[in-house]
Write an enzyme that holds these catalytic residues in place. Structure first.
Site, PDB file in Angstrom:
ATOM      1  N   GLU A 184       0.860  -1.173   0.000  1.00  0.00           N
ATOM      2  CA  GLU A 184       0.000   0.000   0.000  1.00  0.00           C
ATOM      3  C   GLU A 184       0.901   1.229   0.000  1.00  0.00           C
ATOM      4  O   GLU A 184       1.975   1.231   0.591  1.00  0.00           O
ATOM      5  CB  GLU A 184      -0.918  -0.013   1.222  1.00  0.00           C
ATOM      6  CG  GLU A 184      -1.998  -1.072   1.078  1.00  0.00           C
ATOM      7  CD  GLU A 184      -2.927  -1.144   2.271  1.00  0.00           C
ATOM      8  OE1 GLU A 184      -3.041  -0.163   3.019  1.00  0.00           O
ATOM      9  OE2 GLU A 184      -3.547  -2.217   2.451  1.00  0.00           O
ATOM     10  N   ASN A 189       5.907 -12.508   3.452  1.00  0.00           N
ATOM     11  CA  ASN A 189       5.379 -11.633   4.507  1.00  0.00           C
ATOM     12  C   ASN A 189       5.877 -12.060   5.888  1.00  0.00           C
ATOM     13  O   ASN A 189       6.149 -11.211   6.740  1.00  0.00           O
ATOM     14  CB  ASN A 189       3.846 -11.598   4.456  1.00  0.00           C
ATOM     15  CG  ASN A 189       3.344 -10.565   3.453  1.00  0.00           C
ATOM     16  OD1 ASN A 189       4.140  -9.910   2.776  1.00  0.00           O
ATOM     17  ND2 ASN A 189       2.038 -10.408   3.355  1.00  0.00           N
ATOM     18  N   PHE A 208      13.539  -2.421   5.935  1.00  0.00           N
ATOM     19  CA  PHE A 208      12.709  -3.170   6.898  1.00  0.00           C
ATOM     20  C   PHE A 208      13.434  -3.426   8.202  1.00  0.00           C
ATOM     21  O   PHE A 208      13.161  -4.388   8.914  1.00  0.00           O
ATOM     22  CB  PHE A 208      12.140  -4.454   6.282  1.00  0.00           C
ATOM     23  CG  PHE A 208      10.794  -4.192   5.647  1.00  0.00           C
ATOM     24  CD1 PHE A 208      10.690  -3.399   4.536  1.00  0.00           C
ATOM     25  CD2 PHE A 208       9.626  -4.704   6.206  1.00  0.00           C
ATOM     26  CE1 PHE A 208       9.454  -3.093   3.983  1.00  0.00           C
ATOM     27  CE2 PHE A 208       8.389  -4.410   5.661  1.00  0.00           C
ATOM     28  CZ  PHE A 208       8.309  -3.604   4.541  1.00  0.00           C
ATOM     29  N   LEU A 209      14.388  -2.553   8.517  1.00  0.00           N
ATOM     30  CA  LEU A 209      15.050  -2.602   9.834  1.00  0.00           C
ATOM     31  C   LEU A 209      14.745  -1.328  10.611  1.00  0.00           C
ATOM     32  O   LEU A 209      15.547  -0.899  11.432  1.00  0.00           O
ATOM     33  CB  LEU A 209      16.571  -2.753   9.665  1.00  0.00           C
ATOM     34  CG  LEU A 209      17.108  -4.152   9.382  1.00  0.00           C
ATOM     35  CD1 LEU A 209      18.636  -4.140   9.375  1.00  0.00           C
ATOM     36  CD2 LEU A 209      16.613  -5.190  10.401  1.00  0.00           C
ATOM     37  N   CYS A 234      -2.201  -7.023   6.267  1.00  0.00           N
ATOM     38  CA  CYS A 234      -1.461  -8.168   5.710  1.00  0.00           C
ATOM     39  C   CYS A 234      -0.520  -8.836   6.706  1.00  0.00           C
ATOM     40  O   CYS A 234      -0.761  -9.967   7.117  1.00  0.00           O
ATOM     41  CB  CYS A 234      -0.692  -7.719   4.482  1.00  0.00           C
ATOM     42  SG  CYS A 234      -1.777  -6.983   3.244  1.00  0.00           S
ATOM     43  N   LYS A 274       0.649   2.969   8.315  1.00  0.00           N
ATOM     44  CA  LYS A 274       1.923   3.459   7.777  1.00  0.00           C
ATOM     45  C   LYS A 274       1.630   4.710   6.962  1.00  0.00           C
ATOM     46  O   LYS A 274       0.471   4.960   6.615  1.00  0.00           O
ATOM     47  CB  LYS A 274       2.622   2.387   6.946  1.00  0.00           C
ATOM     48  CG  LYS A 274       1.917   2.032   5.644  1.00  0.00           C
ATOM     49  CD  LYS A 274       2.803   1.125   4.816  1.00  0.00           C
ATOM     50  CE  LYS A 274       2.215   0.884   3.450  1.00  0.00           C
ATOM     51  NZ  LYS A 274       2.998  -0.026   2.644  1.00  0.00           N
TER      52      LYS A 274
HETATM   53  C1  UGA Z   1       3.015  -5.895   2.959  1.00  0.00           C
HETATM   54  C2  UGA Z   1       4.224  -6.380   2.142  1.00  0.00           C
HETATM   55  O1  UGA Z   1       5.304  -5.468   2.299  1.00  0.00           O
HETATM   56  C3  UGA Z   1       3.848  -6.479   0.657  1.00  0.00           C
HETATM   57  O2  UGA Z   1       4.939  -6.997  -0.080  1.00  0.00           O
HETATM   58  C4  UGA Z   1       2.649  -7.409   0.518  1.00  0.00           C
HETATM   59  O3  UGA Z   1       2.225  -7.521  -0.826  1.00  0.00           O
HETATM   60  C5  UGA Z   1       1.495  -6.847   1.339  1.00  0.00           C
HETATM   61  O4  UGA Z   1       1.898  -6.754   2.720  1.00  0.00           O
HETATM   62  C6  UGA Z   1       0.342  -7.786   1.214  1.00  0.00           C
HETATM   63  O5  UGA Z   1       0.431  -8.915   1.720  1.00  0.00           O
HETATM   64  O6  UGA Z   1      -0.632  -7.458   0.523  1.00  0.00           O
HETATM   65  P1  UGA Z   1       1.895  -3.512   3.370  1.00  0.00           P
HETATM   66  O7  UGA Z   1       0.984  -4.202   4.331  1.00  0.00           O
HETATM   67  O8  UGA Z   1       1.330  -2.545   2.379  1.00  0.00           O
HETATM   68  O9  UGA Z   1       2.710  -4.578   2.512  1.00  0.00           O
HETATM   69  O10 UGA Z   1       2.928  -2.684   4.252  1.00  0.00           O
HETATM   70  P2  UGA Z   1       4.495  -2.708   4.541  1.00  0.00           P
HETATM   71  O11 UGA Z   1       5.145  -1.635   3.789  1.00  0.00           O
HETATM   72  O12 UGA Z   1       5.047  -4.079   4.427  1.00  0.00           O
HETATM   73  O13 UGA Z   1       4.496  -2.276   6.089  1.00  0.00           O
HETATM   74  C7  UGA Z   1       3.858  -3.122   7.047  1.00  0.00           C
HETATM   75  C8  UGA Z   1       4.015  -2.559   8.425  1.00  0.00           C
HETATM   76  O14 UGA Z   1       5.357  -2.690   8.873  1.00  0.00           O
HETATM   77  C9  UGA Z   1       3.672  -1.071   8.582  1.00  0.00           C
HETATM   78  O15 UGA Z   1       2.896  -0.915   9.754  1.00  0.00           O
HETATM   79  C10 UGA Z   1       5.020  -0.408   8.714  1.00  0.00           C
HETATM   80  O16 UGA Z   1       4.958   0.780   9.469  1.00  0.00           O
HETATM   81  C11 UGA Z   1       5.814  -1.490   9.432  1.00  0.00           C
HETATM   82  N1  UGA Z   1       7.269  -1.402   9.231  1.00  0.00           N
HETATM   83  C12 UGA Z   1       7.810  -1.528   7.997  1.00  0.00           C
HETATM   84  C13 UGA Z   1       8.113  -1.204  10.320  1.00  0.00           C
HETATM   85  O17 UGA Z   1       7.656  -1.098  11.476  1.00  0.00           O
HETATM   86  N2  UGA Z   1       9.463  -1.149  10.123  1.00  0.00           N
HETATM   87  C14 UGA Z   1      10.017  -1.279   8.894  1.00  0.00           C
HETATM   88  O18 UGA Z   1      11.263  -1.225   8.787  1.00  0.00           O
HETATM   89  C15 UGA Z   1       9.168  -1.470   7.806  1.00  0.00           C
END
Ligand code: UGA
Length: 433
Positions: free
Chosen positions: A153, A209, A250-251, A261, A323
């Site tokens: 997203e 994921n 992602f760290l 997701c 996010k």
């Molecule tokens: C996630 C995956 O990244 C996608 O590849 C996948 O297609 C999608 O789920 C899905 O299954 O449809 P999304 O849920 O849009 O995508 O969000 P992310 O960007 O992955 O972030 C997920 C959460 O992790 C957020 O709350 C974000 O704030 C958190 N996050 C991310 C962290 O706390 N630290 C990080 O370093 C990265």
């Protein structure tokens, strides 16, 4: 070639518009009449950068339309199933009933020779079950492929039009042929195209994921250790991230992952593994989830420590979306923390540039602000919980002038702590001294 897309949430609506952008005739179908009417009018029913222009352009060009009438799929060659698989009530497992009903509609209306591509995230074993269902319900021998989606997203259009890989799980040959035509331009641009069996394709999505969630919880676990020993998790992430085998993405330590997701998928994976008798293989995901949820509690604890209790204290919460660049509040850590503080007696006021309407639908009693300034005015503390750029741009001196007391917690490690401290704030962040 004509395509149908069943389910027009984040995934389906973006997929439909992007496929039309590639030149295909596309119909998007959903049971939600309001959503369909919004999409058909060229408006996005959710906040997603770059989506609306593509939607408008392709509707105007006559290549894209949306309907609640499932029979509209009858002349499509490929049907994409993009419905949701939410966490089932009272269980860790995914609820696959919408996928099942989509397949029933396909069996009813799809023409002979057309194929189905499942894009929803499903428990491993679902594709084989759905193919058997299609074989039973349709006389046409309709072939299924599993074609997981990896879009994020906030970057949904970019990820759909320029994916880093395309994966399809197949049993027969006709589905692969059709999908090679659908994705021909991406294959020509050297996007890796991986053809696997059903279970591998389903697992690629779930394990990707699970890996991402584990990476986030790993750094958040290190943040917990840093908090005990006085280390700095941001410096630590930078340092280990230079190792290309680890990588810095992602760290980012903070209040952890939410959304529709990652949390749901690691839980559904554990539930499915237990059904398959391999729960030990993914037992670590229990800890991944636990670390993630502990970070939310830690912010509540920190706020209490800072303010000497939060009852009756005015707390400005910046961020409601899970996010930035999204208005999605599903399992949002920010909203979870805000509602926990409010339920505990704090006077919480929340602001998010895009997610206020969804936040209010989820928690109608939340007090909301129309601007950052309004949220900060008279606040005893400010919590930064979703790292929108507008929050990074806040001038801490101006913030201090609006507030009652100068307390700040950065739940995303995205603000300049030194600048906030220099402005007179007692400022804390997760995993940092
Ligand atoms: C996630 C995956 O990244 C996608 O590849 C996948 O297609 C999608 O789920 C899905 O299954 O449809 P999304 O849920 O849009 O995508 O969000 P992310 O960007 O992955 O972030 C997920 C959460 O992790 C957020 O709350 C974000 O704030 C958190 N996050 C991310 C962290 O706390 N630290 C990080 O370093 C990265």
């Amino acid at each position: 070639m004509k395509l149908s897309v069943i389910g027009t949430g984040y995934l389906g609506a973006v997929h439909a518009a992007c496929m039309a952008e590639l030149g295909f005739d596309v119909v998007g179908i959903d049971v939600d009449a309001d959503k369909i009417a919004t999409l058909q009018s060229g408006k996005a029913p959710f906040f997603e950068p770059d989506f609306e222009p593509i939607l408008e352009r392709n509707i105007a060009a006559g290549r894209l339309h949306f309907t609640t009438d499932f029979s509209a799929m009858a002349d499509a060659d490929v049907h994409f199933v993009c419905v949701g698989t939410p966490q089932a009530a009272g269980s860790l497992a995914a609820d696959t009933r919408y996928v099942d009903s989509a397949i029933e509609e396909v069996a009813r209306y799809a023409k002979a020779g057309s194929v189905v591509a499942g894009k929803s995230t499903v428990p491993v074993g679902t594709a084989a079950r759905l193919q058997a269902k299609l074989d039973e319900l349709s006389a046409h021998g309709i072939e299924l492929a599993w074609n997981p989606e990896f879009l994020r997203e906030g970057f949904a259009v970019e990820d759909t039009l320029h994916p880093d890989r395309i994966v399809i799980g197949v049993q027969g040959e006709s589905a692969e042929g059709w999908l090679r035509q659908v994705y021909a331009s991406m294959i020509a641009a050297n996007t890796p195209f991986l053809v696997t069996d059903f279970p591998t394709a389903e697992l690629v999505k779930v394990s990707a994921n699970a890996f991402l969630a584990t990476k986030i919880s790993f750094i958040n676990a290190m943040a917990e250790v840093c908090e005990t020993v006085g280390g700095d998790v941001v410096a630590l992430a930078d340092a280990i991230g230079h190792d290309v085998r680890i990588g810095r993405r992602f760290l980012n330590a903070g209040i952890g992952f939410g959304g529709g997701c990652l949390p749901k998928d690691i839980r559904a994976f554990q539930a499915r593994a237990a059904e398959l008798g391999v729960e030990e293989a993914v037992a670590f995901l229990r800890d991944v989830d636990a670390v993630n949820m502990r970070r939310r509690s830690r912010v509540v604890e920190l706020a209490n420590e800072m303010l000497g209790g939060t009852v009756g204290k005015r707390i400005a919460v910046l961020g409601a979306a899970f996010k930035p660049n999204s208005d999605d509040v599903r399992d949002s850590p920010a909203l979870d923390i805000a509602s926990t503080l409010a339920e505990g007696g704090a006077d919480v006021i929340i602001y998010d540039p895009e997610a206020m309407a969804n936040a209010l639908k989820r928690f109608p009693s939340l007090k909301t602000a129309d601007s950052i300034e309004q949220a900060l005015t008279g606040a005893d503390a400010v919590l930064h919980l979703t790292e929108w750029k507008v929050f990074r741009d806040i001038n801490p001196v101006e913030a201090k002038n609006l507030m009652n007391h100068a307390f700040m917690i950065d739940g995303r490690n995205a603000l300049d702590l030194q600048a906030w401290r220099a402005a007179g704030f007692e400022a804390k962040a997760l995993g940092r001294p």
